[in-house]
Motif scaffolding. Sequence first.
Motif, short mmCIF file in Angstrom:
data_model
loop_
_atom_site.label_atom_id
_atom_site.label_comp_id
_atom_site.label_asym_id
_atom_site.label_seq_id
_atom_site.Cartn_x
_atom_site.Cartn_y
_atom_site.Cartn_z
N ASN A 21 0.97 -1.59 -0.32
CA ASN A 21 0.29 0.08 -0.29
C ASN A 21 0.97 1.33 -0.14
O ASN A 21 2.04 1.08 1.01
N VAL A 22 0.59 2.06 -0.67
CA VAL A 22 1.34 3.09 -1.41
C VAL A 22 1.22 4.04 -1.14
O VAL A 22 0.19 4.45 -2.56
N SER A 23 0.61 5.21 -0.66
CA SER A 23 0.57 6.69 -0.54
C SER A 23 0.99 7.68 -1.51
O SER A 23 1.53 7.90 -0.88
N TRP A 24 0.74 7.66 -2.84
CA TRP A 24 1.59 7.86 -3.97
C TRP A 24 1.38 9.24 -3.30
O TRP A 24 2.58 9.85 -3.63
N ASN A 25 0.35 10.67 -2.98
CA ASN A 25 0.36 11.78 -2.73
C ASN A 25 1.13 11.97 -1.43
O ASN A 25 1.36 13.31 -1.18
N LEU B 250 4.25 10.75 -0.51
CA LEU B 250 4.50 9.29 0.23
C LEU B 250 5.44 9.75 0.65
O LEU B 250 6.20 9.24 1.46
N ARG C 133 3.02 9.35 4.92
CA ARG C 133 2.55 8.54 5.22
C ARG C 133 2.97 7.07 4.79
O ARG C 133 4.46 7.16 3.91
N VAL D 28 5.10 3.05 4.31
CA VAL D 28 4.40 2.17 3.02
C VAL D 28 4.26 0.79 3.18
O VAL D 28 5.07 0.25 4.48
N LEU E 135 13.64 10.99 -0.33
CA LEU E 135 12.67 10.47 -0.35
C LEU E 135 13.05 8.99 0.19
O LEU E 135 11.78 8.17 0.33
N ILE F 224 11.30 6.65 2.54
CA ILE F 224 10.01 6.12 2.75
C ILE F 224 10.27 4.91 3.95
O ILE F 224 10.29 3.96 4.20
#
Length: 121
Positions: free
Chosen positions: A11-15, A17, A20, A22, A84, A88
Amino acid sequence: LFGEIGDLKINVSWNLLGSRPVVVELHRLLLLLGPKPLKEWSEEEEKRRVQLHRQKRIDQIDLLFDLKLGEGVGEQSQGFVSRLITRINDNLEVHLHDLHARFEDPPHAGGGPPFHVGVHL
Protein backbone atom coordinates in the motif's frame (compact mmCIF):
# COMPACT_ATOMS: atom_id res chain seq x y z
CA LEU A 1 15.63 -23.44 2.84
CA PHE A 2 12.27 -22.88 1.23
CA GLY A 3 9.73 -20.09 1.38
CA GLU A 4 6.31 -19.39 -0.03
CA ILE A 5 4.14 -16.27 0.10
CA GLY A 6 0.39 -16.65 -0.34
CA ASP A 7 -0.42 -12.96 -0.87
CA LEU A 8 1.69 -9.84 -1.04
CA LYS A 9 0.02 -6.44 -0.74
CA ILE A 10 1.89 -3.16 -0.94
CA ASN A 11 0.00 0.00 0.00
CA VAL A 12 1.68 3.17 -1.25
CA SER A 13 0.06 6.58 -0.75
CA TRP A 14 1.60 8.27 -3.78
CA ASN A 15 0.22 11.73 -2.90
CA LEU A 16 1.67 11.59 0.62
CA LEU A 17 4.69 9.40 -0.06
CA GLY A 18 7.05 11.29 2.24
CA SER A 19 4.69 11.56 5.20
CA ARG A 20 2.55 8.38 5.19
CA PRO A 21 4.02 4.92 5.70
CA VAL A 22 4.46 2.39 2.91
CA VAL A 23 2.72 -0.75 4.20
CA VAL A 24 3.82 -4.21 3.03
CA GLU A 25 1.47 -7.05 4.03
CA LEU A 26 2.51 -10.68 3.73
CA HIS A 27 -0.28 -13.28 4.06
CA ARG A 28 0.17 -17.05 4.39
CA LEU A 29 3.94 -16.96 4.72
CA LEU A 30 5.55 -20.40 4.91
CA LEU A 31 9.22 -20.83 5.83
CA LEU A 32 10.97 -24.18 5.83
CA LEU A 33 14.43 -24.00 7.41
CA GLY A 34 17.16 -26.53 8.01
CA PRO A 35 20.87 -26.84 8.64
CA LYS A 36 23.37 -26.67 5.82
CA PRO A 37 24.45 -30.18 4.75
CA LEU A 38 27.85 -31.13 6.16
CA LYS A 39 29.15 -31.76 2.64
CA GLU A 40 28.55 -28.09 1.74
CA TRP A 41 29.89 -26.58 5.00
CA SER A 42 33.49 -25.47 5.34
CA GLU A 43 35.15 -23.72 8.23
CA GLU A 44 37.06 -21.34 5.93
CA GLU A 45 33.86 -20.24 4.18
CA GLU A 46 32.14 -19.70 7.52
CA LYS A 47 35.05 -17.57 8.79
CA ARG A 48 34.96 -15.54 5.55
CA ARG A 49 31.19 -14.96 5.92
CA VAL A 50 31.56 -13.87 9.56
CA GLN A 51 34.39 -11.48 8.65
CA LEU A 52 32.36 -10.03 5.77
CA HIS A 53 29.36 -9.53 8.07
CA ARG A 54 31.54 -7.80 10.67
CA GLN A 55 33.06 -5.51 8.03
CA LYS A 56 29.60 -4.55 6.73
CA ARG A 57 28.47 -3.75 10.27
CA ILE A 58 31.59 -1.62 10.90
CA ASP A 59 30.99 0.25 7.63
CA GLN A 60 27.36 0.92 8.65
CA ILE A 61 28.43 2.27 12.05
CA ASP A 62 31.12 4.44 10.43
CA LEU A 63 28.56 5.87 8.02
CA LEU A 64 26.14 6.54 10.87
CA PHE A 65 28.79 8.42 12.88
CA ASP A 66 29.86 10.38 9.80
CA LEU A 67 26.27 11.48 9.19
CA LYS A 68 25.75 12.43 12.84
CA LEU A 69 28.98 14.44 12.94
CA GLY A 70 28.27 16.09 9.60
CA GLU A 71 31.43 14.77 7.98
CA GLY A 72 29.75 12.59 5.36
CA VAL A 73 27.03 13.34 2.88
CA GLY A 74 24.90 15.85 4.71
CA GLU A 75 21.20 16.50 4.34
CA GLN A 76 21.93 19.64 2.31
CA SER A 77 24.01 17.86 -0.32
CA GLN A 78 21.69 14.85 -0.71
CA GLY A 79 19.42 14.88 -3.71
CA PHE A 80 15.62 14.81 -3.58
CA VAL A 81 15.43 11.12 -4.53
CA SER A 82 17.97 10.11 -1.88
CA ARG A 83 16.05 12.00 0.86
CA LEU A 84 12.76 10.50 -0.34
CA ILE A 85 14.16 6.95 -0.28
CA THR A 86 15.52 7.52 3.22
CA ARG A 87 12.15 8.80 4.42
CA ILE A 88 10.27 5.89 2.83
CA ASN A 89 12.69 3.43 4.45
CA ASP A 90 12.18 5.10 7.84
CA ASN A 91 8.37 4.89 7.45
CA LEU A 92 8.22 1.33 6.10
CA GLU A 93 5.79 -0.99 7.88
CA VAL A 94 5.79 -4.77 7.35
CA HIS A 95 2.77 -6.73 8.55
CA LEU A 96 2.91 -10.54 8.73
CA HIS A 97 -0.34 -12.55 8.75
CA ASP A 98 -0.56 -16.33 9.11
CA LEU A 99 3.15 -17.04 9.44
CA HIS A 100 4.31 -20.66 9.70
CA ALA A 101 8.01 -21.34 10.26
CA ARG A 102 9.30 -24.91 10.48
CA PHE A 103 12.81 -26.14 11.19
CA GLU A 104 13.69 -29.65 10.01
CA ASP A 105 16.89 -31.48 10.85
CA PRO A 106 17.05 -34.70 8.80
CA PRO A 107 18.26 -37.95 10.34
CA HIS A 108 22.03 -38.17 10.59
CA ALA A 109 24.22 -40.96 9.23
CA GLY A 110 24.82 -42.06 12.82
CA GLY A 111 21.21 -43.20 13.05
CA GLY A 112 19.90 -40.35 15.22
CA PRO A 113 16.21 -39.49 14.94
CA PRO A 114 15.10 -36.52 12.83
CA PHE A 115 14.18 -33.30 14.62
CA HIS A 116 11.29 -31.02 13.61
CA VAL A 117 9.88 -27.93 15.29
CA GLY A 118 7.40 -25.38 13.98
CA VAL A 119 5.82 -22.10 14.99
CA HIS A 120 2.53 -20.75 13.69
CA LEU A 121 1.69 -17.09 14.32
